[in-house]
Design an enzyme around this catalytic site. Structure first.
Site, PDB file in Angstrom:
ATOM      1  N   ASN A 200       0.783  -1.358   0.028  1.00 46.22           N
ATOM      2  CA  ASN A 200       0.046   0.059   0.112  1.00 46.22           C
ATOM      3  C   ASN A 200       0.736   1.115   0.118  1.00 46.22           C
ATOM      4  OD1 ASN A 200      -1.793   2.199   0.862  1.00 46.22           O
ATOM      5  ND2 ASN A 200      -3.107   0.497   1.416  1.00 46.22           N
ATOM      6  N   CYS A 205      -5.308   0.952  -1.283  1.00 46.89           N
ATOM      7  CA  CYS A 205      -5.949  -0.278  -1.248  1.00 46.89           C
ATOM      8  C   CYS A 205      -7.244  -0.656  -1.971  1.00 46.89           C
ATOM      9  CB  CYS A 205      -6.352  -0.378   0.302  1.00 46.89           C
ATOM     10  SG  CYS A 205      -7.527   0.759   0.767  1.00 46.89           S
ATOM     11  N   HIS A 452     -11.350   1.164   4.184  1.00 48.71           N
ATOM     12  CA  HIS A 452     -10.351   0.002   3.727  1.00 48.71           C
ATOM     13  C   HIS A 452     -10.913  -0.601   2.546  1.00 48.71           C
ATOM     14  CE1 HIS A 452      -6.947  -2.303   3.753  1.00 48.71           C
ATOM     15  NE2 HIS A 452      -7.520  -3.515   4.163  1.00 48.71           N
ATOM     16  N   ASP A 469      -5.918  -8.868   0.991  1.00 49.86           N
ATOM     17  CA  ASP A 469      -5.874  -7.497   2.052  1.00 49.86           C
ATOM     18  C   ASP A 469      -4.564  -6.719   1.767  1.00 49.86           C
ATOM     19  OD1 ASP A 469      -6.199  -5.592   3.865  1.00 49.86           O
ATOM     20  OD2 ASP A 469      -7.036  -6.865   5.134  1.00 49.86           O
TER      21      ASP A 469
END
Length: 1114
Positions: A200, A205, A452, A469
């Site tokens: 990131n 994200c 997020h 993620d």
């Protein structure tokens, strides 16, 4: 004081979400939420996570004089918490609010705890207007509070009509859920799952989740690999190569992959990477770019083949034989979430038939107005179906964007042929089976102001799901990817005594935002194998080389404890650097020859290595240790002893710097005769090694001349001839000698008395002597006639890049200035460069190093003392300033209030924006009088009024005696207009009402409306029917009959239309007095917005910091 800034890598974003900071604007680089925090709880949740709701009633709120204010302590999960607010904002014009670990100062070293929480300011007038923001964070000693610096505008909070501050009381609420923390420091995604994540960049994200989804469509990845690129292309300048490189690394790397090359190929800077954008928008823009780049190549048309479907918009008349059809393509479909329980309900709504009848009849070409049916049907669906779920909507009642967290279900298999193909048009190919299987679920966790993004993907459509993620990839059960992403509410039991023990429902802020389905009949083609033969050879070679270099660096890092770096400075380095790269001290050690040597190696063996590398026999080498002096200078201190040379390299490093530095720094003394090394003379205690620099005041040039040994009791006169020879002067040239003593924080360079011996002048090994020709009368023409003045200039010298405030990304010109220049010096130099006679018309604005934007407020006239004050931004010094050329001097402007007023010309359909400048103590009447001298009036005695307009509604008529100092024209539009004669002569039963243009928003509930156009006042006579009102409005607005016949009229109250008939007496509808806010009851004109957009802009901040549209520049 130093402000510590955390590294940007491995961080996650929440735009307004920060640990609080005492420094104004200092929180900007920290406006990130660690990715670990954003996802830790989701990887291992407890059966019954401890949770609680805490309500804090703050009395006498407007009278709070403290900068920050804490709530009482409450307990959740056995931990002590409290709310922290900044009633007047944490250096912003918003309420700042955080959740704080109350006992953080007393907790043991290394503590951490993870919480999911929401903070709210309750609307005491109407609970549904409560402002609530949610996030999650892993609290620790460094970040013991977390929350929102810009929670809500102070103007809204303190506005008594808004309902947040009632009887000087504000009610704040916190909902906290404490989750178990899992340590992922040692987690290896590749080893555990076979896949790697994406790093990131700070707020990317949303991009990472999309890129992983696209990468895991193998047919798409294969097409990207087959896009033609060459070995001469640079990834940061080529989107195809950057994407190829990224995909290759995702396929073959063992660790997470960076995306900086790709974002650079988009033309993004650091600021773009810190702006959170919309996934759908990025998807469209990226696919359009790739589609364009694929044209004329072997993969042309791939984007269309994968993602393009077609639907048909139709209108069919009921009573006559007339049909209108229009075929349109789509790459993704936007499906309603609000009011729909699942995907099928959204598709039902998508193809819902609308009846065009009554006042809304359809104008058929040769048949006139007709009753008709209007709708959409699908001609074909694409192999890869991308469904964008409309989780974000504009709430017209609250005048803000809101996130829809309602429960919304989506199936593992989606059958779009259901109910005998009710979604398909008659032209659709019914032989194609539109049965789809779910491939990806993109999730948004958080609120409308940020949050997020991550993705659940099953790459080969097996039962095994994976969560991508950012850097971490984990195996997940199907339930996590489906049911848990439906949204809705989760009931959490109360566990703490002393609170309300009834269970409360906690909104699930993590829910699906985008779905990707793959058609069953195409899945073998799309989920194809992609291997190295699909990748261009030059790309394989390039990326393998990169990987080898990475592995080499990794190996070096792993073995670093076994090695020492030895940096060897020589005379050549001093000659090369002094006067070019450096002016103070002797050398920049980062630019000298370095050797990576095993710590066990004897130093004598290292000398052999030097002999081999540099061609200097061992017997001619003498090494000196460097030492850092108390005055922060760094000089050769003493030669190595024979005993020291017999030690190992590692032992010597410990001796030289007491283990504080991982490297050993040495100076290699070498004596040359006719360019050949000769034996070095012995050094006694009486010998002092001095280094010499020569200064030329005419050329403003400093050079390294060499070094000499002098005797401690000798005098400078003994070496003057040698110094002249080194400088190329005549032997008898008179020269002045200075000792360069230090340069931090100020320059200290003192003249050496030639009559004293070197010892008396306190000269020692490693000292620097600067010399120049003795000053003459004509030296006064030199800017810096002696060495001390030149060194002072060099220390404060600063090249500043000036940019026009109108073009804040482009350097306009550069000026070499001094950090000690005064405000007047700086603006004078800028004015001179621009050819401007009056320097007071220059206004400067400082640079924000974190956002890479101009600061919101300009520098006031003589508001800072020196240039350095303009450039310092907390712990950084910028080299950028922005300038404006004003039409009046800045001191005069600062005493004035400038208002932008849009004047509506009565004699023609025209709006002219005027800038009105008046003294700050002026009143509205002064604005109107000034405006009268500038505008075109219908007659000389016309009266004007000033209105406040916001979102196409009139909110205020300014009284003539109101002071202008507090009027804000940045958020509202100020409108001036003539007062019509009929408004001046109102009868006793006449009413002055607001009239607004509106249309029903197709994406909203039918009862909600969207205003547009210019609102106006209208005199309503008692007993007047709508038919009469329409005649007068048509005349006032000069609307043609054909268009006006399509307009509908309604009484609007709180945004809800009650439609009127021609026979209705309009004044009856405006007798109600119970409407919240006088402007909320109006006459609404419903019609389509066909007016051209005005050329002027309103409601623009000086520098907007809100979400920007996605742009890919290259």
């Amino acid at each position: 004081m130093t402000v510590m800034t955390p590294p940007l890598i491995d961080k996650e974003e929440e735009e307004m979400l920060v640990p609080h900071s005492e420094f104004p604007e200092a929180a900007q680089p920290m406006e990130v939420v660690p990715a670990e925090a954003a996802s830790t709880a989701e990887n291992q949740q407890l059966e019954d996570p401890p949770s609680s709701r805490f309500t804090w009633t703050i009395e006498n709120f407007a009278r709070l004089s403290v900068k920050k204010h804490y709530s009482e302590i409450f307990i959740v999960g056995g931990f002590k918490w409290r709310i922290l607010i900044f009633p007047k904002g944490n250096n912003v014009d918003h309420l700042s609010m955080y959740l704080d670990v109350a006992d953080s100062a007393n907790l043991p070293y290394g503590w951490s705890r993870y919480a999911q929480f929401s903070l709210a300011v309750i609307n005491q007038a109407n609970i549904k207007y409560t402002i609530r923001k949610d996030t999650q964070h892993q609290f620790n000693s460094r970040e013991s509070d977390w929350g929102f610096t810009s929670f809500m505008p102070l103007s809204d909070l303190y506005d008594p009509l808004r309902g947040y501050l009632v009887n000087d009381v504000v009610v704040v609420e916190a909902e906290v859920v404490v989750r178990k923390v899992v340590d992922y420091w040692t987690y290896d995604s590749k080893k555990e799952t076979g896949y790697v994540g994406l790093k990131n960049q700070g707020a990317t994200c949303y991009m990472n989740s999309l890129l992983q989804t696209l990468y895991h469509i193998p047919y798409f990845r294969k097409a990207v690999y087959h896009m033609p690129t060459t070995e001469n292309d640079i990834p940061s300048g080529s989107i195809p190569l950057a994407l190829q490189s990224l995909f290759y690394k995702l396929q073959y790397s063992d660790s997470s992959v960076a995306t900086k090359e790709l974002t650079k190929s988009f033309g993004w800077d650091t600021y773009d990477s810190f702006m959170q954008h919309d996934v759908q928008e990025l998807n469209r823009v990226l696919c359009e770019k790739l589609e364009d780049k694929m044209k004329g190549t072997v993969v042309e048309g791939t984007i269309q083949q994968l993602f393009e479907g077609h639907h048909m918009n139709y209108i069919e008349c009921i009573n006559v034989d007339y049909k209108s059809r229009r075929k349109e393509s789509f790459y993704d479909l936007q499906l309603d979430v609000k009011g729909c329980r699942d995907v099928y309900a959204s598709f039902d709504k998508y193809v819902e038939v609308e009846r065009l009848e009554g006042d809304n009849k359809y104008q058929a070409e040769q048949y006139g107005l007709q009753d008709a049916k209007k709708g959409v049907l699908f001609i074909d669906f694409p192999p890869v179906l991308q469904l964008q779920l409309k989780r974000f909507e504009y709430d017209f009642m609250r005048d803000t964007m809101v996130k829809i967290n309602d429960r919304y279900e989506f199936p593992l298999q989606l059958d779009l042929d259901r109910d005998d193909g009710k979604y398909l048009s008659p032209d659709a190919d019914r032989s194609v089976r539109n049965l789809y299987t779910l491939h990806s679920v993109l999730v948004h966790s958080g609120g409308v102001h940020g949050g997020h993004y991550y993705a659940f993907i099953r790459p080969i459509l097996s039962d095994q799901w994976f969560k991508f993620d950012d850097e971490r990839v984990t195996k997940e059960e199907m339930k996590r990817a489906l049911e848990e992403q439906y949204g809705g509410e989760e009931e959490l039991p109360q566990t703490n005594p002393g609170f309300n023990n009834t269970p409360f429902k906690f909104t699930k802020y993590s829910n699906a935002y985008m779905l990707v389905y793959i058609r069953e009949s195409d899945k073998d083609k799309i989920i194809c194998s992609v291997d190295e033969k699909d990748i261009a050879e030059h790309l394989r070679i390039r990326l393998k080389k990169e990987q080898e270099e990475k592995e080499h660096k990794k190996k070096e890092k792993a073995e670093a404890h076994l090695y020492t770096i030895i940096k060897v400075a020589r005379d050549e380095d001093l000659t090369e650097q002094i006067g070019r790269d450096i002016y103070f001290d002797l050398v920049d050690h980062d630019k000298v020859r370095s050797f990576r040597i095993q710590k066990q190696m004897p130093f004598k063996a290292f000398k052999e290595e030097v002999a081999k590398e540099l061609g200097i026999p061992v017997q001619f080498q003498r090494f000196w240790l460097w030492a850092k002096r108390q005055n922060h200078t760094y000089r050769p201190n003493r030669p190595l002893t024979l005993i020291e040379e017999a030690q190992s390299v590692g032992q010597l490093r410990e001796v030289s710097n007491k283990g504080q530095n991982a490297e050993l720094r040495l100076f290699l003394e070498l004596e040359l005769v006719d360019s050949r090394p000769v034996p070095l003379p012995d050094k006694t205690k009486e010998d002092i090694l001095l280094f010499f620099k020569l200064y030329d005041p005419v050329k403003e040039e400093l050079r390294y001349m060499g070094r000499l040994f002098v005797k401690a009791l000798g005098k400078p006169a003994e070496i003057l001839t040698k110094l002249n020879e080194m400088a190329g002067f005549s032997p008898n040239e008179e020269i002045e000698l200075y000792e360069e003593i230090k340069f931090e924080p100020t320059v200290m360079c003192e003249r050496i008395d030639k009559k004293l011996n070197f010892k008396s002048s306190q000269l020692e090994d490693g000292d620097i002597v600067c010399y120049q020709k003795c000053r003459r009368d004509n030296d006064d023409q030199c800017r810096y006639p002696d060495i001390p003045s030149f060194l002072r200039y060099v220390l404060s010298r600063q090249v500043v890049h000036f940019r026009s405030l109108e073009k804040p990304k482009e350097d306009d010109f550069c000026l070499e200035l001094s950090k000690s220049h005064t405000y007047d010096d700086v603006v004078e130099r800028v004015a001179r460069h621009l050819g401007l006679d009056d320097a007071s018309k220059i206004r400067l604005t400082s640079h924000n190093c974190y956002s890479q934007q101009p600061k919101p407020q300009p520098i006031k006239y003589r508001g800072v003392e020196h240039l350095l004050d303009m450039l310092v931004h907390y712990n950084q010094i910028s080299d950028i300033l922005y300038y404006e050329v004003l039409d009046i001097p800045l001191p005069e402007l600062q005493g004035l209030k400038t208002l932008k007023v849009a004047f509506h010309v009565a004699t023609k359909d025209e709006i002219v924006v005027h800038s009105i400048r008046l003294p700050k103590n002026s009143i509205v009447a002064d604005v109107i009088n000034d405006l009268k001298t500038k505008v075109e009036l219908s007659h000389p005695n016309a009266e004007l009024r000033l209105l406040e307009v916001f979102y196409h509604k009139i909110y205020k008529i300014f009284p003539p005696n109101e002071k202008i100092e507090n009027i804000n024209d940045q958020y509202w539009t100020l409108r001036a207009e003539e007062i019509p004669e009929e408004e001046k002569n109102l009868g006793p039963q006449d009413r002055l009402i607001h009239v607004y243009h509106f249309m029903k928003d197709q994406n909203q509930n039918q009862m909600q409306v969207q205003n547009f156009g210019e609102p106006f006042f209208f005199v309503l006579h008692d007993g007047e029917a709508l038919a009469e009102v329409k005649v007068r409005i048509q005349k006032k607005l000069q609307i043609p009959d054909e268009e006006f016949s399509k307009w509908k009229f309604a009484c609007l109250a709180l945004g809800r239309p009650e439609y009127l008939q021609d026979s209705d007496v309009v004044s009856v509808r405006f007798q109600r007095r119970d409407v919240y806010g006088a402007w909320e009851q109006c006459l609404g004109l419903e019609h389509s917005d066909t007016a051209p957009k005005r050329a002027y802009q309103v409601n623009q901040n000086r520098h907007s910091t809100y979400e920007k549209p996605v742009k890919i520049y290259n």
